[in-house]
Design a protein around this motif. Structure first.
Motif, PDB file in Angstrom:
ATOM      1  N   GLN A 287      42.893  34.790  26.997  1.00 40.80           N
ATOM      2  CA  GLN A 287      41.982  33.653  26.827  1.00 40.80           C
ATOM      3  C   GLN A 287      40.893  34.061  25.840  1.00 40.80           C
ATOM      4  OE1 GLN A 287      42.209  30.559  28.410  1.00 40.80           O
ATOM      5  NE2 GLN A 287      44.188  31.306  29.108  1.00 40.80           N
ATOM      6  N   PRO A 288      40.409  33.123  25.047  1.00 35.55           N
ATOM      7  CA  PRO A 288      39.303  33.475  24.157  1.00 35.55           C
ATOM      8  C   PRO A 288      38.048  33.807  24.966  1.00 35.55           C
ATOM      9  CG  PRO A 288      39.766  31.115  24.045  1.00 35.55           C
ATOM     10  CD  PRO A 288      40.813  31.727  24.920  1.00 35.55           C
ATOM     11  N   ALA A 289      37.201  34.621  24.373  1.00 34.01           N
ATOM     12  CA  ALA A 289      35.922  34.947  25.017  1.00 34.01           C
ATOM     13  C   ALA A 289      35.109  33.663  25.179  1.00 34.01           C
ATOM     14  CB  ALA A 289      35.155  35.957  24.176  1.00 34.01           C
ATOM     15  N   PRO A 290      34.253  33.584  26.181  1.00 31.01           N
ATOM     16  CA  PRO A 290      33.426  32.385  26.355  1.00 31.01           C
ATOM     17  C   PRO A 290      32.670  32.055  25.061  1.00 31.01           C
ATOM     18  CG  PRO A 290      33.189  33.837  28.234  1.00 31.01           C
ATOM     19  CD  PRO A 290      33.988  34.592  27.208  1.00 31.01           C
ATOM     20  N   GLY A 291      32.711  30.794  24.683  1.00 33.61           N
ATOM     21  CA  GLY A 291      32.029  30.335  23.482  1.00 33.61           C
ATOM     22  C   GLY A 291      32.793  30.549  22.192  1.00 33.61           C
ATOM     23  N   THR A 292      33.997  31.126  22.272  1.00 32.89           N
ATOM     24  CA  THR A 292      34.813  31.377  21.080  1.00 32.89           C
ATOM     25  C   THR A 292      35.875  30.292  20.943  1.00 32.89           C
ATOM     26  OG1 THR A 292      34.491  33.749  21.247  1.00 32.89           O
ATOM     27  CG2 THR A 292      36.383  33.012  19.967  1.00 32.89           C
ATOM     28  N   ARG A 293      35.903  29.685  19.772  1.00 30.49           N
ATOM     29  CA  ARG A 293      36.968  28.705  19.474  1.00 30.49           C
ATOM     30  C   ARG A 293      38.210  29.460  19.055  1.00 30.49           C
ATOM     31  NH1 ARG A 293      33.796  25.542  15.016  1.00 30.49           N
ATOM     32  NH2 ARG A 293      33.360  27.717  14.655  1.00 30.49           N
ATOM     33  N   ARG A 294      39.362  28.958  19.475  1.00 29.70           N
ATOM     34  CA  ARG A 294      40.632  29.577  19.104  1.00 29.70           C
ATOM     35  C   ARG A 294      41.480  28.536  18.381  1.00 29.70           C
ATOM     36  NH1 ARG A 294      43.880  33.313  23.257  1.00 29.70           N
ATOM     37  NH2 ARG A 294      42.309  34.820  22.571  1.00 29.70           N
ATOM     38  N   VAL A 295      41.888  28.884  17.172  1.00 27.04           N
ATOM     39  CA  VAL A 295      42.710  28.013  16.344  1.00 27.04           C
ATOM     40  C   VAL A 295      44.076  28.666  16.182  1.00 27.04           C
ATOM     41  CG1 VAL A 295      42.968  26.940  14.067  1.00 27.04           C
ATOM     42  CG2 VAL A 295      40.685  27.177  15.083  1.00 27.04           C
ATOM     43  N   LEU A 296      45.129  27.955  16.538  1.00 29.46           N
ATOM     44  CA  LEU A 296      46.490  28.424  16.320  1.00 29.46           C
ATOM     45  C   LEU A 296      46.992  27.785  15.040  1.00 29.46           C
ATOM     46  CD1 LEU A 296      49.085  29.886  17.160  1.00 29.46           C
ATOM     47  CD2 LEU A 296      49.646  27.878  18.567  1.00 29.46           C
ATOM     48  N   SER A 297      47.300  28.615  14.057  1.00 33.43           N
ATOM     49  CA  SER A 297      47.804  28.125  12.781  1.00 33.43           C
ATOM     50  C   SER A 297      49.297  28.403  12.711  1.00 33.43           C
ATOM     51  CB  SER A 297      47.084  28.816  11.627  1.00 33.43           C
ATOM     52  OG  SER A 297      47.633  28.405  10.392  1.00 33.43           O
ATOM     53  N   LEU A 298      50.090  27.347  12.780  1.00 37.60           N
ATOM     54  CA  LEU A 298      51.539  27.452  12.636  1.00 37.60           C
ATOM     55  C   LEU A 298      51.850  27.144  11.183  1.00 37.60           C
ATOM     56  CD1 LEU A 298      52.670  25.393  15.752  1.00 37.60           C
ATOM     57  CD2 LEU A 298      52.226  27.844  15.576  1.00 37.60           C
ATOM     58  N   GLY A 299      52.524  28.061  10.508  1.00 36.35           N
ATOM     59  CA  GLY A 299      52.731  27.791   9.105  1.00 36.35           C
ATOM     60  C   GLY A 299      53.885  28.527   8.472  1.00 36.35           C
ATOM     61  N   ASP A 300      54.166  28.076   7.269  1.00 37.04           N
ATOM     62  CA  ASP A 300      55.201  28.679   6.449  1.00 37.04           C
ATOM     63  C   ASP A 300      54.637  29.901   5.725  1.00 37.04           C
ATOM     64  OD1 ASP A 300      53.586  27.646   4.460  1.00 37.04           O
ATOM     65  OD2 ASP A 300      55.042  26.184   3.759  1.00 37.04           O
ATOM     66  N   SER A 301      55.406  30.422   4.797  1.00 41.43           N
ATOM     67  CA  SER A 301      54.990  31.625   4.081  1.00 41.43           C
ATOM     68  C   SER A 301      53.693  31.430   3.313  1.00 41.43           C
ATOM     69  CB  SER A 301      56.097  32.085   3.140  1.00 41.43           C
ATOM     70  OG  SER A 301      56.421  31.066   2.213  1.00 41.43           O
ATOM     71  N   PHE A 302      53.427  30.223   2.820  1.00 42.26           N
ATOM     72  CA  PHE A 302      52.194  30.010   2.078  1.00 42.26           C
ATOM     73  C   PHE A 302      50.976  30.083   2.991  1.00 42.26           C
ATOM     74  CE2 PHE A 302      55.279  28.180  -0.836  1.00 42.26           C
ATOM     75  CZ  PHE A 302      54.901  28.815  -2.006  1.00 42.26           C
ATOM     76  N   SER A 303      51.036  29.464   4.147  1.00 41.59           N
ATOM     77  CA  SER A 303      49.851  29.476   5.012  1.00 41.59           C
ATOM     78  C   SER A 303      49.693  30.804   5.738  1.00 41.59           C
ATOM     79  CB  SER A 303      49.849  28.300   5.985  1.00 41.59           C
ATOM     80  OG  SER A 303      50.718  28.505   7.037  1.00 41.59           O
ATOM     81  N   THR A 304      50.774  31.576   5.901  1.00 34.41           N
ATOM     82  CA  THR A 304      50.635  32.882   6.549  1.00 34.41           C
ATOM     83  C   THR A 304      50.559  34.014   5.539  1.00 34.41           C
ATOM     84  OG1 THR A 304      53.019  32.929   6.954  1.00 34.41           O
ATOM     85  CG2 THR A 304      51.605  32.265   8.775  1.00 34.41           C
ATOM     86  N   GLY A 305      50.454  33.690   4.262  1.00 32.44           N
ATOM     87  CA  GLY A 305      50.045  34.668   3.283  1.00 32.44           C
ATOM     88  C   GLY A 305      51.096  35.469   2.557  1.00 32.44           C
ATOM     89  N   PHE A 306      52.226  34.872   2.225  1.00 33.34           N
ATOM     90  CA  PHE A 306      53.200  35.566   1.390  1.00 33.34           C
ATOM     91  C   PHE A 306      52.524  36.023   0.098  1.00 33.34           C
ATOM     92  CE2 PHE A 306      56.152  35.145  -2.227  1.00 33.34           C
ATOM     93  CZ  PHE A 306      56.974  36.205  -1.932  1.00 33.34           C
ATOM     94  N   ALA A 307      52.621  37.314  -0.198  1.00 33.55           N
ATOM     95  CA  ALA A 307      52.090  37.933  -1.421  1.00 33.55           C
ATOM     96  C   ALA A 307      50.562  37.871  -1.505  1.00 33.55           C
ATOM     97  CB  ALA A 307      52.731  37.350  -2.673  1.00 33.55           C
ATOM     98  N   ALA A 308      49.885  37.651  -0.395  1.00 32.31           N
ATOM     99  CA  ALA A 308      48.422  37.638  -0.372  1.00 32.31           C
ATOM    100  C   ALA A 308      47.937  38.760   0.537  1.00 32.31           C
ATOM    101  CB  ALA A 308      47.896  36.297   0.121  1.00 32.31           C
ATOM    102  N   ASP A 309      46.860  39.402   0.138  1.00 35.89           N
ATOM    103  CA  ASP A 309      46.307  40.516   0.896  1.00 35.89           C
ATOM    104  C   ASP A 309      45.748  40.041   2.243  1.00 35.89           C
ATOM    105  OD1 ASP A 309      45.796  43.435   0.469  1.00 35.89           O
ATOM    106  OD2 ASP A 309      43.792  42.793   1.074  1.00 35.89           O
TER     107      ASP A 309
END
Length: 171
Positions: free
Chosen positions: A64-86
């Motif tokens: 569970q996230p710590a109290p007061g912490t927002r948690r965002v789940l990003s479901l994505g393809d290679s572009f959104s998960t950073g193919f060839a990006a540091d």
């Protein structure tokens, strides 16, 4: 560079396995990566790190996230998960930095490749991560792949609103 996007060693098993598990608890990326993949902008390769689940992030993850912490789940393809990006310069890392300016935020990036696998991942693993928000990031080619995997005679089918393995799969 020691990692090749989409190949074993970088991905957890086959890109599109024909049987369970279809996708891991962190998505397609292998757990516990800390290596480099070829990238034109980075002569030594772009750093790619995943956590113990296979989410493209560093450090431990609590159930569970710590109290007061927002948690965002990003479901994505290679572009959104950073193919060839540091590691520090891809969409989810930058998004976490921007959102954290307004308060503690965790962005959990899961590589899912297409909408059918994305829904399967969300139902099987993603909701267990207790996200406050779910983002879906796909390019046109990945969105168009959904019909390859979901529908009559395909890998998945809908049963009462849940995407399940199709026993009549023709693959």
């Amino acid at each position: 560079p020691d990692l090749v996007w989409g190949e074993p060693g970088c991905f957890a098993g086959e890109a599109f396995p024909g049987s369970e598990p279809f996708i891991g608890p962190g998505g397609r990326l292998a757990p516990n990566l800390d290596g480099r993949m070829a990238a034109p902008e980075y002569p030594d390769g772009a750093r790619l790190v995943t956590d113990s689940l296979g989410l493209r992030r560093e450090g431990p993850l609590s159930a569970q996230p710590a109290p007061g912490t927002r948690r965002v789940l990003s479901l994505g393809d290679s572009f959104s998960t950073g193919f060839a990006a540091d590691q520090d310069h891809y969409f989810c890392s930058l998004l976490e930095g921007e959102l954290s300016a307004a308060g503690p935020t965790e962005v959990l990036p899961a590589e899912i490749s297409d909408p059918a696998y994305g829904l399967h991942y969300l139902q099987r693993h993603g909701l267990d991560l207790a996200p406050d928000l779910v983002l879906l990031g796909l390019c046109a080619n990945d969105a168009m792949q959904a019909h390859w995997f979901a529908g009559p005679g395909r890998r998945f089918r809908l049963e009462e609103g849940v995407l399940v393995a199709n026993p009549d799969w023709d693959g």
